[in-house]
Write a protein that holds these residues in place. Sequence first.
Motif, PDB file in Angstrom:
ATOM      1  N   LEU A 274      13.263  -2.633  -0.510  1.00  0.00           N
ATOM      2  CA  LEU A 274      12.118  -2.955   0.335  1.00  0.00           C
ATOM      3  C   LEU A 274      11.796  -1.802   1.285  1.00  0.00           C
ATOM      4  O   LEU A 274      10.625  -1.581   1.629  1.00  0.00           O
ATOM      5  CB  LEU A 274      12.385  -4.239   1.128  1.00  0.00           C
ATOM      6  CG  LEU A 274      12.380  -5.551   0.328  1.00  0.00           C
ATOM      7  CD1 LEU A 274      12.847  -6.701   1.210  1.00  0.00           C
ATOM      8  CD2 LEU A 274      10.998  -5.846  -0.242  1.00  0.00           C
ATOM      9  N   ALA A 275      12.827  -1.080   1.706  1.00  0.00           N
ATOM     10  CA  ALA A 275      12.607   0.061   2.609  1.00  0.00           C
ATOM     11  C   ALA A 275      11.736   1.130   1.951  1.00  0.00           C
ATOM     12  O   ALA A 275      11.023   1.874   2.636  1.00  0.00           O
ATOM     13  CB  ALA A 275      13.943   0.662   3.034  1.00  0.00           C
ATOM     14  N   GLU A 276      11.769   1.208   0.627  1.00  0.00           N
ATOM     15  CA  GLU A 276      10.966   2.195  -0.095  1.00  0.00           C
ATOM     16  C   GLU A 276       9.468   1.932   0.065  1.00  0.00           C
ATOM     17  O   GLU A 276       8.660   2.845  -0.106  1.00  0.00           O
ATOM     18  CB  GLU A 276      11.341   2.196  -1.575  1.00  0.00           C
ATOM     19  CG  GLU A 276      12.780   2.614  -1.859  1.00  0.00           C
ATOM     20  CD  GLU A 276      13.142   2.469  -3.316  1.00  0.00           C
ATOM     21  OE1 GLU A 276      12.221   2.303  -4.152  1.00  0.00           O
ATOM     22  OE2 GLU A 276      14.343   2.500  -3.643  1.00  0.00           O
ATOM     23  N   ILE A 277       9.097   0.684   0.362  1.00  0.00           N
ATOM     24  CA  ILE A 277       7.675   0.360   0.542  1.00  0.00           C
ATOM     25  C   ILE A 277       7.393  -0.105   1.968  1.00  0.00           C
ATOM     26  O   ILE A 277       6.463  -0.866   2.223  1.00  0.00           O
ATOM     27  CB  ILE A 277       7.203  -0.701  -0.487  1.00  0.00           C
ATOM     28  CG1 ILE A 277       8.047  -1.976  -0.398  1.00  0.00           C
ATOM     29  CG2 ILE A 277       7.229  -0.133  -1.897  1.00  0.00           C
ATOM     30  CD1 ILE A 277       7.507  -3.115  -1.246  1.00  0.00           C
ATOM     31  N   GLY A 278       8.239   0.349   2.902  1.00  0.00           N
ATOM     32  CA  GLY A 278       7.994   0.093   4.315  1.00  0.00           C
ATOM     33  C   GLY A 278       8.377  -1.266   4.823  1.00  0.00           C
ATOM     34  O   GLY A 278       7.946  -1.674   5.906  1.00  0.00           O
ATOM     35  N   LEU A 279       9.221  -2.005   4.076  1.00  0.00           N
ATOM     36  CA  LEU A 279       9.601  -3.357   4.495  1.00  0.00           C
ATOM     37  C   LEU A 279      11.109  -3.481   4.721  1.00  0.00           C
ATOM     38  O   LEU A 279      11.670  -4.570   4.623  1.00  0.00           O
ATOM     39  CB  LEU A 279       9.144  -4.383   3.448  1.00  0.00           C
ATOM     40  CG  LEU A 279       7.626  -4.510   3.262  1.00  0.00           C
ATOM     41  CD1 LEU A 279       7.313  -5.443   2.098  1.00  0.00           C
ATOM     42  CD2 LEU A 279       6.973  -5.028   4.542  1.00  0.00           C
ATOM     43  N   GLY A 280      11.745  -2.366   5.037  1.00  0.00           N
ATOM     44  CA  GLY A 280      13.194  -2.378   5.198  1.00  0.00           C
ATOM     45  C   GLY A 280      13.699  -3.231   6.341  1.00  0.00           C
ATOM     46  O   GLY A 280      14.844  -3.684   6.326  1.00  0.00           O
TER      47      GLY A 280
ATOM     48  N   ASP B 154       0.819  -1.213   0.000  1.00  0.00           N
ATOM     49  CA  ASP B 154       0.000   0.000   0.000  1.00  0.00           C
ATOM     50  C   ASP B 154       0.852   1.263   0.000  1.00  0.00           C
ATOM     51  O   ASP B 154       0.334   2.378  -0.108  1.00  0.00           O
ATOM     52  CB  ASP B 154      -0.958  -0.001   1.194  1.00  0.00           C
ATOM     53  CG  ASP B 154      -0.238  -0.116   2.531  1.00  0.00           C
ATOM     54  OD1 ASP B 154       1.019  -0.175   2.539  1.00  0.00           O
ATOM     55  OD2 ASP B 154      -0.904  -0.151   3.568  1.00  0.00           O
ATOM     56  N   LYS B 155       2.181   1.078   0.106  1.00  0.00           N
ATOM     57  CA  LYS B 155       3.081   2.236   0.095  1.00  0.00           C
ATOM     58  C   LYS B 155       3.799   2.414  -1.241  1.00  0.00           C
ATOM     59  O   LYS B 155       4.620   3.325  -1.388  1.00  0.00           O
ATOM     60  CB  LYS B 155       4.108   2.114   1.220  1.00  0.00           C
ATOM     61  CG  LYS B 155       3.480   2.171   2.615  1.00  0.00           C
ATOM     62  CD  LYS B 155       4.531   2.189   3.692  1.00  0.00           C
ATOM     63  CE  LYS B 155       3.884   2.288   5.076  1.00  0.00           C
ATOM     64  NZ  LYS B 155       4.897   2.301   6.154  1.00  0.00           N
ATOM     65  N   GLY B 156       3.511   1.538  -2.189  1.00  0.00           N
ATOM     66  CA  GLY B 156       4.122   1.711  -3.501  1.00  0.00           C
ATOM     67  C   GLY B 156       4.530   0.403  -4.150  1.00  0.00           C
ATOM     68  O   GLY B 156       4.192  -0.687  -3.668  1.00  0.00           O
ATOM     69  N   VAL B 157       5.263   0.529  -5.242  1.00  0.00           N
ATOM     70  CA  VAL B 157       5.720  -0.621  -6.021  1.00  0.00           C
ATOM     71  C   VAL B 157       7.213  -0.485  -6.270  1.00  0.00           C
ATOM     72  O   VAL B 157       7.707   0.609  -6.570  1.00  0.00           O
ATOM     73  CB  VAL B 157       4.984  -0.710  -7.385  1.00  0.00           C
ATOM     74  CG1 VAL B 157       5.476  -1.904  -8.187  1.00  0.00           C
ATOM     75  CG2 VAL B 157       3.484  -0.782  -7.178  1.00  0.00           C
ATOM     76  N   ILE B 158       7.945  -1.596  -6.129  1.00  0.00           N
ATOM     77  CA  ILE B 158       9.368  -1.608  -6.455  1.00  0.00           C
ATOM     78  C   ILE B 158       9.636  -2.681  -7.496  1.00  0.00           C
ATOM     79  O   ILE B 158       8.917  -3.679  -7.577  1.00  0.00           O
ATOM     80  CB  ILE B 158      10.252  -1.857  -5.209  1.00  0.00           C
ATOM     81  CG1 ILE B 158       9.856  -3.172  -4.510  1.00  0.00           C
ATOM     82  CG2 ILE B 158      10.195  -0.670  -4.256  1.00  0.00           C
ATOM     83  CD1 ILE B 158      10.805  -3.567  -3.395  1.00  0.00           C
ATOM     84  N   GLU B 159      10.664  -2.468  -8.293  1.00  0.00           N
ATOM     85  CA  GLU B 159      11.093  -3.453  -9.274  1.00  0.00           C
ATOM     86  C   GLU B 159      12.428  -4.043  -8.833  1.00  0.00           C
ATOM     87  O   GLU B 159      13.335  -3.306  -8.451  1.00  0.00           O
ATOM     88  CB  GLU B 159      11.222  -2.818 -10.658  1.00  0.00           C
ATOM     89  CG  GLU B 159       9.888  -2.385 -11.244  1.00  0.00           C
ATOM     90  CD  GLU B 159       9.984  -2.100 -12.732  1.00  0.00           C
ATOM     91  OE1 GLU B 159      11.040  -2.364 -13.330  1.00  0.00           O
ATOM     92  OE2 GLU B 159       8.982  -1.610 -13.286  1.00  0.00           O
ATOM     93  N   LEU B 160      12.536  -5.365  -8.877  1.00  0.00           N
ATOM     94  CA  LEU B 160      13.739  -6.054  -8.439  1.00  0.00           C
ATOM     95  C   LEU B 160      14.451  -6.708  -9.617  1.00  0.00           C
ATOM     96  O   LEU B 160      13.836  -7.004 -10.638  1.00  0.00           O
ATOM     97  CB  LEU B 160      13.385  -7.126  -7.403  1.00  0.00           C
ATOM     98  CG  LEU B 160      12.610  -6.668  -6.161  1.00  0.00           C
ATOM     99  CD1 LEU B 160      12.345  -7.862  -5.251  1.00  0.00           C
ATOM    100  CD2 LEU B 160      13.370  -5.582  -5.412  1.00  0.00           C
TER     101      LEU B 160
END
Length: 229
Positions: free
Chosen positions: A204-210, A147-153
């Motif tokens: 992951l920190a960018e979407i609150g999972l750091g 819910d805080k965004g999307v990241i590409e790995l």
Amino acid sequence: MFKILLIEDDETLFKEIKERLTAWQYDVYGVKDFQKVMESFAEVQPDLVIIDIQLPKFDGFHWCRMIREHSNVPIVFLSSRDHPTDMVMSMNLGADDFIQKPFHFEVLIAKVQAILRRVYNYTTTTSDLRTWMGATIDMESNRVKSDKGVIELTKNEIFILKLLVERKNKVVSREDLMNLLWDDHRFVSDNTLTVNVNRLRKKLAEIGLGEAIETKVGQGYVALEQVEK
């Protein structure tokens, strides 16, 4: 048959690598104009890129950045330079592996086979989606959405995350991760894994999972199901 784009300006080495890889049934393509690497990339649409660091016009780091703006295709760096910062930079830019020259061709082939097998085979035998910590992990698109965004790995990052999440709340040893990622830990630097995990954590920190991946000193890593506040 997999297509490999080999970005190497040493004609003798290029021919030798192409001959070795062709013997293993890979289609190997080169670059004619080193100012137009992206044109070659777009034309070939490779399944894997092997790139030297020292190139005419622009170095391999530049072209890695350019490729990563458009694709998550696996990238393997070749380099005669032995400074650790070169390997760290290549991994930070999204490379999947780093091979120092001179190298044994058997090692190069083993790495290429392991990367291609991992990247293009695992999604066909497992579900493409995972849920973890309120986020959705899409194995096909290499994206994690919360819910805080999307990241590409990168391929390495998504595979590390997949392995940790499959064993969430359990320690996965560094040795297990290296063996599963590269099939044979003798061919990979321990620092390569550290760089990949640190890069994964930063994203992951960018979407609150750091803080959702925890280091167990002397043991390995744990994907937590819940982060204590």
